[in-house]
Every structure is written in structure tokens, then in C-alpha cells.
Write an enzyme that holds these catalytic residues in place. Sequence first.
Site, PDB file in Angstrom:
ATOM      1  N   ASP A 172       0.675  -1.248  -0.078  1.00 40.80           N
ATOM      2  CA  ASP A 172      -0.141   0.143   0.042  1.00 40.80           C
ATOM      3  C   ASP A 172       0.693   1.298   0.192  1.00 40.80           C
ATOM      4  O   ASP A 172       0.601   2.259  -0.771  1.00 40.80           O
ATOM      5  CB  ASP A 172      -0.822   0.044   1.270  1.00 40.80           C
ATOM      6  CG  ASP A 172      -1.852   1.122   1.325  1.00 40.80           C
ATOM      7  OD1 ASP A 172      -2.583   1.595   0.480  1.00 40.80           O
ATOM      8  OD2 ASP A 172      -1.453   2.084   2.342  1.00 40.80           O
ATOM      9  N   ASP A 201      -6.713  -6.056  -2.003  1.00 44.49           N
ATOM     10  CA  ASP A 201      -5.672  -5.930  -0.861  1.00 44.49           C
ATOM     11  C   ASP A 201      -4.510  -6.922  -1.404  1.00 44.49           C
ATOM     12  O   ASP A 201      -3.351  -6.813  -1.097  1.00 44.49           O
ATOM     13  CB  ASP A 201      -6.341  -6.749   0.324  1.00 44.49           C
ATOM     14  CG  ASP A 201      -6.968  -5.787   1.083  1.00 44.49           C
ATOM     15  OD1 ASP A 201      -7.031  -4.601   0.865  1.00 44.49           O
ATOM     16  OD2 ASP A 201      -7.718  -6.275   1.827  1.00 44.49           O
ATOM     17  N   GLU A 259      -2.078  -4.949  -3.610  1.00 51.09           N
ATOM     18  CA  GLU A 259      -1.205  -4.425  -2.806  1.00 51.09           C
ATOM     19  C   GLU A 259      -0.066  -5.362  -2.306  1.00 51.09           C
ATOM     20  O   GLU A 259       1.040  -5.133  -2.007  1.00 51.09           O
ATOM     21  CB  GLU A 259      -1.772  -3.627  -1.724  1.00 51.09           C
ATOM     22  CG  GLU A 259      -2.799  -2.698  -2.346  1.00 51.09           C
ATOM     23  CD  GLU A 259      -3.430  -1.776  -1.105  1.00 51.09           C
ATOM     24  OE1 GLU A 259      -3.933  -0.646  -1.403  1.00 51.09           O
ATOM     25  OE2 GLU A 259      -3.607  -2.467  -0.079  1.00 51.09           O
TER      26      GLU A 259
END
Length: 236
Positions: free
Chosen positions: A59, A127, A130
Amino acid sequence: MTKEYQLSADRKNSLIKFCKRVDIKFKNINLLELAFHHRSITNEFKHILNNERLEFLGDSVLGMVTASYLYNNLENPEGDLAKIKSAVVSEKALAPIAIELGIDKLLVLGHGEELSGGRTKPAILADCMEAIIGAYYLDNGYKAAEKYVLSFIIPEINKVITFGMKDYKTELQERFQKSKKECPRYELISKTGPEHSQIFNVVVHLGDSVFGPAKGKSKKEAEQLAAKMALDNYKF
């Protein structure tokens, strides 16, 4: 990854094919495997690690690469850059990219999450995107991770610049439902080109009216362009 978890030959081949498809190379393929491990697998098998730490790292790398590109390539004020960055690193933007890259097929989920449709949940897909960035950064360094991120972030930035912050599909659905009490129906009529650079052709049906075909580098982009055609031409 722990010693108890061993990659099968088929799984390793699938990961290698993924790397070739997205043009990245891993020295430690187990690190890439870990990026696909949703936390639900740890809930069922305590000895198997999940991708949450890699997601945390990825991230930050994603944000840095995107912010740096925007700063160096656009002269817009800070407020505009922040809005563009927020749009392109969002779950809404990353999840469709994950599906285009085939990430949904490689996810490792717990049984319960699998049954609840976790393989198609935008949050899980974003997610994992990332986590892969985080894994690639650890394996190959910042420059390699930057190149990978820019390969899919630059097209997203260009879309935001072209279309503004508008979501034409949402606008079309709201207006057509209000007018006719029906939903637009999108149809993929063809896709051409090699797997890594396909062109999608989409039309949108509004009752008996058809608009398109619109061409895009992803199904999502083609649908947005078809929706814009409908908004520009349909008499509500």
C-alpha cells in the site's frame, strides 16, 4: 511462509505463468505465493502465514509510486493530484485490474471465504494487488516495483484525466432506471489482440436501443465509454 507449506509443481507453474503474463520476475517464488494468501487461510491453518503484512507494505509503495508520477508529470494543484491519486489507488480501481491480471484465479482462501464468494470480493482483490506489490518490492527493490505499478496505474490515471471523476455507468443506470424503471444491459461483443494487450468491444442496451460498440483496453473501460455514448445520445 513456514517450512510446513510446500508449493506443488502445478502451483509453482501457475505462479511462473502469472509472472510472465504481467512481465515481472521473482527470485523467491514463495514470496509471491504468500502475497496470494488471504487471512482466511490462516484462520483454518494456523501454520500458514497470510498476506496482511505484505499488503501493508505494498500500500505504501503503491502510494509513493503514484504520488511521484503525478508530481513529476502533471502541473495540477495539490487538490487535483490528491483526488486523482485517491481514485486510482482505490479498491474500486484496483479490483477490476486484479481480475484482468488473473489474480482472482490464484487467490488462496479459507473454505468459508471461498464459499461466500471471496474470490470476487473487491476488497480481497485490491488487498492482494497491494500484497503483490509489497512482495515484488522486497524481492526486486523499488525500481522494479515502480515499473510494475506504473504499468497499470498510468492507464488508470489517463482514464481519470480523460473522463474526469465521473462514473458514466452509474450515471446512466440512475437516469435510465428513473426514466424507464429498467437497468442498462452491457454486452461484450468481441475482444481482439494478444492476451496481454486485448481490445474489448462493448455495446449497451437501453430497452430496444443499442449504443456502441465502444472500444477499451479493459472491459470496464469499454463499458464506461459505451455508457457515455448512451448518455450523449439517448433521449431520456
